[in-house]
Design an enzyme around this catalytic site. Structure first.
Site, PDB file in Angstrom:
ATOM      1  CG  ASP A   1      -6.861 127.947   0.505  1.00  0.00           C
ATOM      2  OD1 ASP A   1      -6.511 127.872   1.692  1.00  0.00           O
ATOM      3  OD2 ASP A   1      -6.708 127.014  -0.304  1.00  0.00           O
TER       4      ASP A   1
ATOM      5  CE  LYS B   1     -10.654 125.362   6.092  1.00  0.00           C
ATOM      6  NZ  LYS B   1      -9.691 124.276   5.878  1.00  0.00           N
ATOM      7  CG  ASN B   2      -6.604 126.409   6.714  1.00  0.00           C
ATOM      8  OD1 ASN B   2      -7.396 125.538   7.073  1.00  0.00           O
ATOM      9  ND2 ASN B   2      -6.477 126.773   5.460  1.00  0.00           N
TER      10      ASN B   2
ATOM     11  NE  ARG C   1      -4.333 118.077  -0.013  1.00  0.00           N
ATOM     12  CZ  ARG C   1      -5.102 118.963   0.652  1.00  0.00           C
ATOM     13  NH1 ARG C   1      -6.371 119.018   0.391  1.00  0.00           N
ATOM     14  NH2 ARG C   1      -4.573 119.745   1.562  1.00  0.00           N
TER      15      ARG C   1
ATOM     16  NE  ARG D   1     -14.038 120.462   5.151  1.00  0.00           N
ATOM     17  CZ  ARG D   1     -13.056 120.340   4.267  1.00  0.00           C
ATOM     18  NH1 ARG D   1     -13.303 120.000   3.026  1.00  0.00           N
ATOM     19  NH2 ARG D   1     -11.809 120.567   4.626  1.00  0.00           N
TER      20      ARG D   1
ATOM     21  CB  CYS E   1      -9.208 118.161   0.495  1.00  0.00           C
ATOM     22  SG  CYS E   1      -9.652 119.641   1.361  1.00  0.00           S
TER      23      CYS E   1
HETATM   24  C1  EPZ Z   1      -2.877 123.831   3.735  1.00  0.00           C
HETATM   25  O1  EPZ Z   1      -3.068 122.542   3.238  1.00  0.00           O
HETATM   26  C2  EPZ Z   1      -4.285 124.353   3.929  1.00  0.00           C
HETATM   27  N1  EPZ Z   1      -5.005 123.465   4.838  1.00  0.00           N
HETATM   28  C3  EPZ Z   1      -4.990 124.391   2.570  1.00  0.00           C
HETATM   29  O2  EPZ Z   1      -6.261 124.966   2.778  1.00  0.00           O
HETATM   30  C4  EPZ Z   1      -4.193 125.281   1.636  1.00  0.00           C
HETATM   31  O3  EPZ Z   1      -4.833 125.275   0.369  1.00  0.00           O
HETATM   32  C5  EPZ Z   1      -2.777 124.716   1.503  1.00  0.00           C
HETATM   33  O4  EPZ Z   1      -2.175 124.659   2.810  1.00  0.00           O
HETATM   34  C6  EPZ Z   1      -1.903 125.552   0.611  1.00  0.00           C
HETATM   35  O5  EPZ Z   1      -1.913 126.862   1.052  1.00  0.00           O
HETATM   36  C7  EPZ Z   1      -4.782 123.567   6.154  1.00  0.00           C
HETATM   37  O6  EPZ Z   1      -3.962 124.349   6.614  1.00  0.00           O
HETATM   38  C8  EPZ Z   1      -5.579 122.646   7.023  1.00  0.00           C
HETATM   39  P1  EPZ Z   1       0.126 121.451   1.413  1.00  0.00           P
HETATM   40  P2  EPZ Z   1      -1.858 121.506   3.214  1.00  0.00           P
HETATM   41  O7  EPZ Z   1       0.664 120.343   2.250  1.00  0.00           O
HETATM   42  O8  EPZ Z   1      -0.809 121.884   4.194  1.00  0.00           O
HETATM   43  C9  EPZ Z   1       1.270 118.262  -1.824  1.00  0.00           C
HETATM   44  C10 EPZ Z   1      -8.541 125.073   2.563  1.00  0.00           C
HETATM   45  O9  EPZ Z   1      -9.237 125.278   1.572  1.00  0.00           O
HETATM   46  N2  EPZ Z   1       1.653 117.342  -0.737  1.00  0.00           N
HETATM   47  O10 EPZ Z   1       0.785 122.780   1.460  1.00  0.00           O
HETATM   48  O11 EPZ Z   1      -2.416 120.139   3.305  1.00  0.00           O
HETATM   49  C11 EPZ Z   1      -0.236 118.474  -1.902  1.00  0.00           C
HETATM   50  O12 EPZ Z   1      -0.851 117.465  -2.677  1.00  0.00           O
HETATM   51  C12 EPZ Z   1      -7.391 124.122   2.501  1.00  0.00           C
HETATM   52  O13 EPZ Z   1      -8.656 125.640   3.676  1.00  0.00           O
HETATM   53  C13 EPZ Z   1       2.405 116.221  -1.064  1.00  0.00           C
HETATM   54  O14 EPZ Z   1       2.735 115.979  -2.224  1.00  0.00           O
HETATM   55  O15 EPZ Z   1      -1.323 121.748   1.775  1.00  0.00           O
HETATM   56  C14 EPZ Z   1      -0.344 119.832  -2.576  1.00  0.00           C
HETATM   57  O16 EPZ Z   1      -0.260 119.693  -3.969  1.00  0.00           O
HETATM   58  C15 EPZ Z   1      -7.343 123.435   1.164  1.00  0.00           C
HETATM   59  N3  EPZ Z   1       2.768 115.357  -0.065  1.00  0.00           N
HETATM   60  C16 EPZ Z   1       0.917 120.552  -2.101  1.00  0.00           C
HETATM   61  O17 EPZ Z   1       1.783 119.555  -1.520  1.00  0.00           O
HETATM   62  C17 EPZ Z   1       2.434 115.585   1.237  1.00  0.00           C
HETATM   63  O18 EPZ Z   1       2.819 114.763   2.093  1.00  0.00           O
HETATM   64  C18 EPZ Z   1       0.621 121.582  -1.052  1.00  0.00           C
HETATM   65  O19 EPZ Z   1      -0.060 120.921  -0.047  1.00  0.00           O
HETATM   66  C19 EPZ Z   1       1.678 116.743   1.546  1.00  0.00           C
HETATM   67  C20 EPZ Z   1       1.297 117.613   0.550  1.00  0.00           C
END
Ligand code: EPZ
Length: 418
Positions: free
Chosen positions: A306, A22-23, A123, A399, A116
């Site tokens: 995940d 998916k990702n 987020r 999803r 999410c």
């Molecule tokens: C990706 O999300 C994946 N989603 C997530 O999978 C996965 O859990 C995550 O990476 C971590 O491995 C996709 O690839 C579509 P982050 P992402 O930005 O990139 C904070 C699933 O279940 N943050 O690495 O959105 C955020 O709140 C999903 O398939 C900020 O603070 O995750 C989190 O605590 C869930 N500001 C941390 O960073 C921002 O602008 C990591 O988020 C963006 C993120």
């Protein structure tokens, strides 16, 4: 609203094939905007989030010919760069369309992405706003929309204050068409990022060191488009491996990449789970006793957040005390309440840490799935629990997992969609 009805305990056996990630799919679809040539994507998972990404892209005017797990996309017909808020609010990964639209068309508008519920405060997207400013975009915010404009993006040297998968992918893609040489520091290293970089390089981009903390991108005027095969879903792979361990079944997981789930396999060794790996499969053998083993989630290649939910379920059946430390998301452990209702012995120390004392017998219950990873974790718990479990809000599971009920039924699971 459809539900899953699961009768346990189950003994599973046979083979299950892993679908496309998916990702990875949710990034290559927006990445198609970077080129006006037609891209062909194969091994797409048939899941809701992919349908939403396609809907959003065709709303912008792209031409999409999608059949089963294949899609041909040409974006030379895109006629607007305003991301539809109604569509963007349905999934978090809609943020992935912003960078490519800005890079190719020099302007874009979008709402705060929805989707999410597991991140802090809905987020945040501060990493994205800061990043676009670093590339010289003008940003204004009015009536719930962000509007970005640029005369032409300029390369920059940008350090991510937080390691973010989608922020890394966004600015790696954006830099492909920005003038000059960009250096991104403190990048995420997930396999999906390297797969995307390899594809873009095959189309004429000049991205170096993707998959390491520092990525260098030399901007080019344009890139072509080619074929992209979505890589195997490492989270599906890990979820099925945990399912086999949890139900004490022998299961072969095929079309997967064992390299991408090393952190889980290292934990399996500590738990005493016997398994065998090949180039594209993992075979889990029947295990008798599970030994409790603590984990702490971490960005790739560490233990993936995940897989934390399914792993937490597994630890309820392990002998001894284990601590699960979720370092990435603030709300991802909230689902343990439902495990306690099923009979697990879990204490929440704080929103990021739980202590599990196992093994404890689980009993079927009525449950609701808060997010897709907790959803699959509940299915895993239900398949080993005594009695009937009803899971609603299964949209959250659809999803991220294609036809999960039919696929699990083929290996002997007593699961029905009602
Ligand atoms: C990706 O999300 C994946 N989603 C997530 O999978 C996965 O859990 C995550 O990476 C971590 O491995 C996709 O690839 C579509 P982050 P992402 O930005 O990139 C904070 C699933 O279940 N943050 O690495 O959105 C955020 O709140 C999903 O398939 C900020 O603070 O995750 C989190 O605590 C869930 N500001 C941390 O960073 C921002 O602008 C990591 O988020 C963006 C993120």
């Amino acid at each position: 609203m459809s539900k899953f009805l699961i009768k346990g305990p189950n003994k599973l056996k046979g083979e299950i094939t892993v679908k496309g990630a998916k990702n990875s799919a949710l990034k290559i679809i927006p990445a198609s905007i970077l080129s006006s040539d037609e891209i062909k994507i194969t091994n797409l998972p048939k899941i809701e989030d992919v349908d939403k990404a396609m809907e959003l892209l065709s709303d912008l005017g792209a031409n999409i010919d999608k059949k089963e797990s294949q899609a041909k996309i040409s974006t030379d017909t895109i006629k607007k760069t305003d991301i539809n808020p109604k569509l963007a609010n349905k999934f978090r990964a809609s943020i992935m369309f912003v960078g490519p639209l800005l890079a190719r068309f020099k302007e874009v508008s979008f709402p705060h992405p929805g989707g999410c519920v597991i991140g802090a405060g809905g987020r945040p997207i501060d990493l994205f706003i800061e990043g676009f400013k670093a590339f010289g975009a003008q940003i204004e915010q009015s009536d719930g929309l962000y509007r970005l404009k640029t005369e032409g993006l300029k390369a920059c040297r940008h350090f991510f204050p937080l390691i973010s998968v989608t922020a890394t992918e966004t600015f790696m893609m954006t830099a492909v068409l920005a003038e000059g040489t960009t250096i991104l520091e403190n990048c995420a290293m997930e396999p999906e990022i390297k797969a995307l970089a390899d594809y873009l390089n095959s189309c004429g981009a000049q991205i170096e060191e993707a998959g390491t903390p520092n990525i260098t991108i030399k901007g080019v005027k344009r890139i072509t488009a080619k074929d992209f095969r979505v890589i195997p879903d490492r989270i599906e792979t890990g979820s099925f491996a945990i399912l086999a361990a949890m139900t004490k079944s022998e299961l072969k997981i095929t079309d997967c990449e064992p390299e991408h789930v090393k952190a889980l396999l290292v934990a399996f060794d500590k738990i005493g789970i016997k398994f065998e790996t090949g180039k594209d499969y993992i075979k889990i053998f029947k295990n008798k006793k599970l030994i409790a083993n603590s984990i702490k989630t971490h960005e790739y290649p560490g233990f993936p957040t995940d897989l934390q939910s399914p792993y937490t379920v597994l630890m309820t059946q392990a002998e001894g005390i284990s601590i699960i430390h979720e370092t990435i998301y603030d709300r991802r452990l909230l689902f343990v309440d439902m495990l306690s209702q099923m009979g697990a012995n879990i204490v929440m120390c704080d929103p990021h840490r739980v202590v599990i004392n196992g093994p404890s017998k689980l009993y079927g219950k009525k449950l609701t799935s808060p997010d897709l990873r907790a959803g699959i974790a509940m299915i895993i718990a239900a398949l080993s629990a005594e009695g009937t479990t009803e899971i609603d809000n299964i949209y959250q599971i659809d999803r991220g997992y294609e036809n999960i009920d039919e696929r699990l039924a083929t290996i002997g699971a007593n699961i029905k969609r009602i």
